[in-house]
Design a protein around this motif. Structure first.
Motif, PDB file in Angstrom:
ATOM      1  N   GLU A   1       0.821  -1.211   0.000  1.00  0.00           N
ATOM      2  CA  GLU A   1       0.000   0.000   0.000  1.00  0.00           C
ATOM      3  C   GLU A   1       0.856   1.262   0.000  1.00  0.00           C
ATOM      4  O   GLU A   1       0.509   2.247  -0.660  1.00  0.00           O
ATOM      5  N   SER A   2       1.964   1.254   0.716  1.00  0.00           N
ATOM      6  CA  SER A   2       2.829   2.440   0.727  1.00  0.00           C
ATOM      7  C   SER A   2       3.509   2.621  -0.629  1.00  0.00           C
ATOM      8  O   SER A   2       3.734   3.758  -1.066  1.00  0.00           O
TER       9      SER A   2
ATOM     10  N   LEU B   1       6.292  10.398   0.405  1.00  0.00           N
ATOM     11  CA  LEU B   1       4.916   9.898   0.350  1.00  0.00           C
ATOM     12  C   LEU B   1       4.809   8.488   0.952  1.00  0.00           C
ATOM     13  O   LEU B   1       3.868   8.195   1.704  1.00  0.00           O
ATOM     14  N   ALA B   2       5.752   7.636   0.625  1.00  0.00           N
ATOM     15  CA  ALA B   2       5.726   6.266   1.148  1.00  0.00           C
ATOM     16  C   ALA B   2       5.903   6.259   2.667  1.00  0.00           C
ATOM     17  O   ALA B   2       5.172   5.568   3.388  1.00  0.00           O
ATOM     18  N   LYS B   3       6.858   7.034   3.174  1.00  0.00           N
ATOM     19  CA  LYS B   3       7.095   7.064   4.622  1.00  0.00           C
ATOM     20  C   LYS B   3       5.925   7.688   5.371  1.00  0.00           C
ATOM     21  O   LYS B   3       5.556   7.231   6.454  1.00  0.00           O
ATOM     22  N   ASN B   4       5.334   8.718   4.804  1.00  0.00           N
ATOM     23  CA  ASN B   4       4.152   9.319   5.430  1.00  0.00           C
ATOM     24  C   ASN B   4       2.993   8.332   5.480  1.00  0.00           C
ATOM     25  O   ASN B   4       2.263   8.262   6.468  1.00  0.00           O
ATOM     26  N   TYR B   5       2.814   7.570   4.407  1.00  0.00           N
ATOM     27  CA  TYR B   5       1.730   6.591   4.381  1.00  0.00           C
ATOM     28  C   TYR B   5       1.925   5.540   5.466  1.00  0.00           C
ATOM     29  O   TYR B   5       0.980   5.181   6.167  1.00  0.00           O
TER      30      TYR B   5
ATOM     31  N   PRO C   1       4.406   0.284  15.916  1.00  0.00           N
ATOM     32  CA  PRO C   1       5.090   1.266  15.067  1.00  0.00           C
ATOM     33  C   PRO C   1       6.554   1.491  15.443  1.00  0.00           C
ATOM     34  O   PRO C   1       7.362   1.839  14.591  1.00  0.00           O
ATOM     35  N   GLN C   2       6.908   1.271  16.714  1.00  0.00           N
ATOM     36  CA  GLN C   2       8.296   1.494  17.145  1.00  0.00           C
ATOM     37  C   GLN C   2       9.263   0.453  16.576  1.00  0.00           C
ATOM     38  O   GLN C   2      10.465   0.682  16.508  1.00  0.00           O
ATOM     39  N   LYS C   3       8.752  -0.691  16.176  1.00  0.00           N
ATOM     40  CA  LYS C   3       9.605  -1.782  15.695  1.00  0.00           C
ATOM     41  C   LYS C   3       9.640  -1.894  14.175  1.00  0.00           C
ATOM     42  O   LYS C   3      10.185  -2.840  13.632  1.00  0.00           O
ATOM     43  N   LEU C   4       9.063  -0.916  13.503  1.00  0.00           N
ATOM     44  CA  LEU C   4       8.978  -0.947  12.048  1.00  0.00           C
ATOM     45  C   LEU C   4       9.923   0.075  11.446  1.00  0.00           C
ATOM     46  O   LEU C   4       9.972   1.214  11.888  1.00  0.00           O
ATOM     47  N   SER C   5      10.705  -0.339  10.463  1.00  0.00           N
ATOM     48  CA  SER C   5      11.583   0.596   9.764  1.00  0.00           C
ATOM     49  C   SER C   5      11.270   0.560   8.268  1.00  0.00           C
ATOM     50  O   SER C   5      10.910  -0.477   7.722  1.00  0.00           O
ATOM     51  N   VAL C   6      11.422   1.721   7.633  1.00  0.00           N
ATOM     52  CA  VAL C   6      11.066   1.880   6.222  1.00  0.00           C
ATOM     53  C   VAL C   6      12.308   2.287   5.440  1.00  0.00           C
ATOM     54  O   VAL C   6      13.052   3.168   5.855  1.00  0.00           O
TER      55      VAL C   6
ATOM     56  N   THR D   1      11.197  -8.977   6.794  1.00  0.00           N
ATOM     57  CA  THR D   1      11.487  -7.983   5.767  1.00  0.00           C
ATOM     58  C   THR D   1      10.634  -8.286   4.542  1.00  0.00           C
ATOM     59  O   THR D   1      10.691  -9.387   4.000  1.00  0.00           O
ATOM     60  N   ARG D   2       9.857  -7.296   4.133  1.00  0.00           N
ATOM     61  CA  ARG D   2       8.999  -7.441   2.968  1.00  0.00           C
ATOM     62  C   ARG D   2       9.137  -6.213   2.077  1.00  0.00           C
ATOM     63  O   ARG D   2       9.312  -5.101   2.553  1.00  0.00           O
ATOM     64  N   SER D   3       9.046  -6.419   0.775  1.00  0.00           N
ATOM     65  CA  SER D   3       9.214  -5.335  -0.194  1.00  0.00           C
ATOM     66  C   SER D   3       8.061  -5.325  -1.190  1.00  0.00           C
ATOM     67  O   SER D   3       7.424  -6.340  -1.434  1.00  0.00           O
ATOM     68  N   ALA D   4       7.864  -4.131  -1.753  1.00  0.00           N
ATOM     69  CA  ALA D   4       6.901  -3.972  -2.840  1.00  0.00           C
ATOM     70  C   ALA D   4       7.474  -2.936  -3.787  1.00  0.00           C
ATOM     71  O   ALA D   4       8.091  -1.959  -3.344  1.00  0.00           O
TER      72      ALA D   4
END
Length: 140
Positions: free
Chosen positions: A54-55, A71-75, A88-93, A130-133
């Motif tokens: 989605e991001s 835009l991706a990080k804001n989403y 949210p504290q354990k998620l990195s973009v 770790t997942r990518s799109a």
């Protein structure tokens, strides 16, 4: 008289169910907790993948790599709360714009999750998900 006592003792079936449950119960509970833990871990894997996709889609409207990155990080920041299994504290973009594609990579640390600790007893999996799109840039 002793033979009669032995016969009554052998015919008594009052504790049979308790003994059978003592043999079958631990295996039943192990399977039940394994299903629950696998379901929770699978839910987190699915949530991270869905949020990455989605991001990446949200970043399509950006005109430059910097704008797409923002835009991706804001989403992710605004919508991570929708997924109840994610902290949210354990998620990195991380983002990467290369050639004609824009890629969003999310990493989630599950090492402190009780479900993962129980799941890790049964199967050795990495605590970092770790997942990518990726999406293609527009036709400009």
């Amino acid at each position: 008289m002793a033979k009669r006592l032995d016969r009554r003792f052998l015919d008594n079936r009052l504790g049979v169910v308790a003994v059978e449950f003592a043999f079958v119960g631990p295996a039943l509970f192990l399977v039940l907790f394994g299903i629950i833990c696998f379901g929770l871990v699978f839910g987190v894997y699915n949530s991270v993948q869905q949020l990455a996709a989605e991001s990446a889609r949200a970043s399509v409207s950006g005109l430059s790599a910097t704008e797409r990155d923002q835009l991706a990080k804001n989403y992710v920041t605004k919508n991570v709360g929708v997924y109840g299994m994610l902290d949210p504290q354990k998620l990195s973009v991380a983002t990467n714009s290369q050639g004609g594609t824009f890629q969003v990579t999310l990493s989630y640390d599950m090492s402190a999750s009780p479900a993962f600790k129980l799941y890790n007893v049964l199967a050795s999996a990495s605590p970092t998900i770790t997942r990518s799109a990726a999406v293609q840039n527009g036709g400009y």
